[in-house]
Scaffold this active site. Structure first.
Site, mmCIF file in Angstrom:
data_model
loop_
_atom_site.group_PDB
_atom_site.id
_atom_site.type_symbol
_atom_site.label_atom_id
_atom_site.label_comp_id
_atom_site.label_asym_id
_atom_site.label_seq_id
_atom_site.Cartn_x
_atom_site.Cartn_y
_atom_site.Cartn_z
ATOM 1 C CG MET A 79 45.280 26.734 16.398
ATOM 2 S SD MET A 79 46.208 27.127 17.881
ATOM 3 C CE MET A 79 47.863 27.109 17.259
ATOM 4 N N GLY A 80 44.030 28.666 12.079
ATOM 5 C CA GLY A 80 44.166 29.682 11.041
ATOM 6 C C GLY A 80 45.585 29.753 10.504
ATOM 7 C CG ASN A 81 49.563 31.645 9.554
ATOM 8 O OD1 ASN A 81 49.566 32.227 8.467
ATOM 9 N ND2 ASN A 81 50.647 31.398 10.231
ATOM 10 C CG LEU A 82 43.839 28.067 7.431
ATOM 11 C CD1 LEU A 82 42.428 27.793 6.908
ATOM 12 C CD2 LEU A 82 44.175 27.110 8.563
ATOM 13 C CB SER A 89 51.446 27.912 10.292
ATOM 14 O OG SER A 89 50.249 27.279 9.957
ATOM 15 N NE ARG A 90 55.227 26.758 15.589
ATOM 16 C CZ ARG A 90 55.474 26.266 16.772
ATOM 17 N NH1 ARG A 90 56.559 25.555 16.968
ATOM 18 N NH2 ARG A 90 54.669 26.493 17.774
ATOM 19 C CG ASP A 107 50.779 18.899 14.365
ATOM 20 O OD1 ASP A 107 51.874 19.380 14.688
ATOM 21 O OD2 ASP A 107 50.001 19.477 13.588
ATOM 22 C CG HIS A 110 45.877 24.189 7.663
ATOM 23 N ND1 HIS A 110 46.946 25.031 7.560
ATOM 24 C CD2 HIS A 110 45.840 23.774 8.942
ATOM 25 C CE1 HIS A 110 47.543 25.132 8.738
ATOM 26 N NE2 HIS A 110 46.894 24.376 9.589
ATOM 27 C CG MET A 121 53.590 21.967 2.923
ATOM 28 S SD MET A 121 52.208 22.267 1.827
ATOM 29 C CE MET A 121 53.000 21.936 0.266
HETATM 30 O O1 PAF Z 1 46.884 21.540 15.248
HETATM 31 C C1 PAF Z 1 46.323 22.626 15.528
HETATM 32 O O2 PAF Z 1 46.210 23.512 14.679
HETATM 33 C C2 PAF Z 1 45.785 22.849 16.930
HETATM 34 O O3 PAF Z 1 46.582 22.236 17.881
HETATM 35 C C3 PAF Z 1 44.313 22.423 17.076
HETATM 36 C C4 PAF Z 1 44.130 20.927 16.879
HETATM 37 C C5 PAF Z 1 43.446 23.183 16.091
HETATM 38 C C6 PAF Z 1 43.829 22.765 18.497
HETATM 39 O O4 PAF Z 1 43.924 24.112 18.767
#
Ligand code: PAF
Length: 282
Positions: A30-33, A188-189, A152, A37, A186
């Site tokens: 979802m970006g904001n890497l 993004s939050r 996650d 990532h 790590m």
């Molecule tokens: O983990 C994430 O960044 C999101 O849940 C994903 C897998 C890109 C789906 O939007």
């Protein structure tokens, strides 16, 4: 790195690679890497010949009181980082391309059972949104493999289950969690945390370690969970859950083997943090 803003351009790129016999890897984001990532992209490169990364802030996985509008959009910086990490293509679909008939009322995925517990119980509808967008992305990118972070853990299990049950021809590759020196996973939050909060947040990983030790010592799971929650609350966290489960996320009492995972989700101020630790009991 090729940047594809629509499906036709992405397909052109992917079809050319497939004709050359290249194996396609996929890293959805979802970006904001951050470094975590980029490590996913590097891992994907070890399993395939061309990595496609996507950036799409998915509206269907945010709850009504969550931060969809405020979610940081850092496309330029993310694109540079992805190119450096070795991604061959970046897919940047619009909301309209992802949900041509609108995000509300779109065809949705629901993975039963596993999405009703842990984060699913605290974020109703979240995993439907994740599974829905990942299924769409798999159809668009048509990768041979896709990398998901173990941080996650529940998301990774939901996607594994969905991919297996729906026979998506995609190998799901789990990636290890990257941590700060303090043990903080790590995320993004983490950028929402002040310096003092960042130090406090490291207690999540320490607590997971304690949960593992207690489990190995044979302490009853209910006691482990109670003590972990109390320890975090004493430090100022608002705890959504601190649980020990089987590796498949079934209750530990119904585990079929000795693999376990301790999982925590807790708020520090307004920031919700999650982490987990996988281990085996003797
Ligand atoms: O983990 C994430 O960044 C999101 O849940 C994903 C897998 C890109 C789906 O939007």
């Amino acid at each position: 790195m090729q940047t594809c803003r629509d499906l036709a351009t992405l397909r052109e790129c992917i079809n050319a690679w497939k004709r050359e016999g290249r194996r396609i890897g996929f890293v959805p984001t979802m970006g904001n890497l951050h470094a975590g990532h980029y490590a996913l992209v590097e891992l994907a490169r070890q399993h395939c010949d061309a990595v496609v990364a996507s950036i799409f802030v998915n509206p269907t996985q945010f709850g009504p009181n969550e931060d969809y509008a405020r979610y940081p959009r850092t496309e330029q910086r993310d694109a540079e980082g992805l190119a450096q990490a070795g991604a061959a293509a970046l897919f940047l679909p619009t909301v309209e391309a992802m949900y041509p008939f609108g995000a509300m009322g779109c065809v949705q995925m629901h993975v039963p059972g596993i999405t009703d517990i842990l984060c699913g119980a605290h974020r109703p509808g979240h995993f439907n949104g994740v599974a829905t967008v990942v299924a769409r992305l798999f159809n668009m990118v048509q990768p041979d493999c896709a990398v998901f972070g173990r941080k996650d853990y529940q998301q990774m299990q939901v996607i594994r289950y969905m991919a297996e049950e729906l026979s998506f021809p995609v190998e799901i590759i789990p990636a290890p969690t990257l941590r700060e020196g303090s043990g903080l996973a790590m995320s993004s939050r983490n950028q929402y945390l002040g310096d003092a909060e960042r130090d406090t947040a490291a207690a999540i990983f320490r607590t997971l370690g304690q949960m593992r030790e207690q489990c190995i010592d044979g302490t009853p799971v209910a006691q482990i969970e109670r003590e972990a929650e109390a320890a975090l609350q004493a430090l100022g966290f608002t705890v959504d859950y601190a649980e020990v489960r089987s590796a498949t996320l079934a209750p530990a009492s119904r585990a079929l083997d000795n693999r376990r995972v301790a999982l925590i989700a807790a708020f520090l101020g307004r920031t919700r943090l999650i982490d987990n630790l996988e281990f085996e009991i003797p």
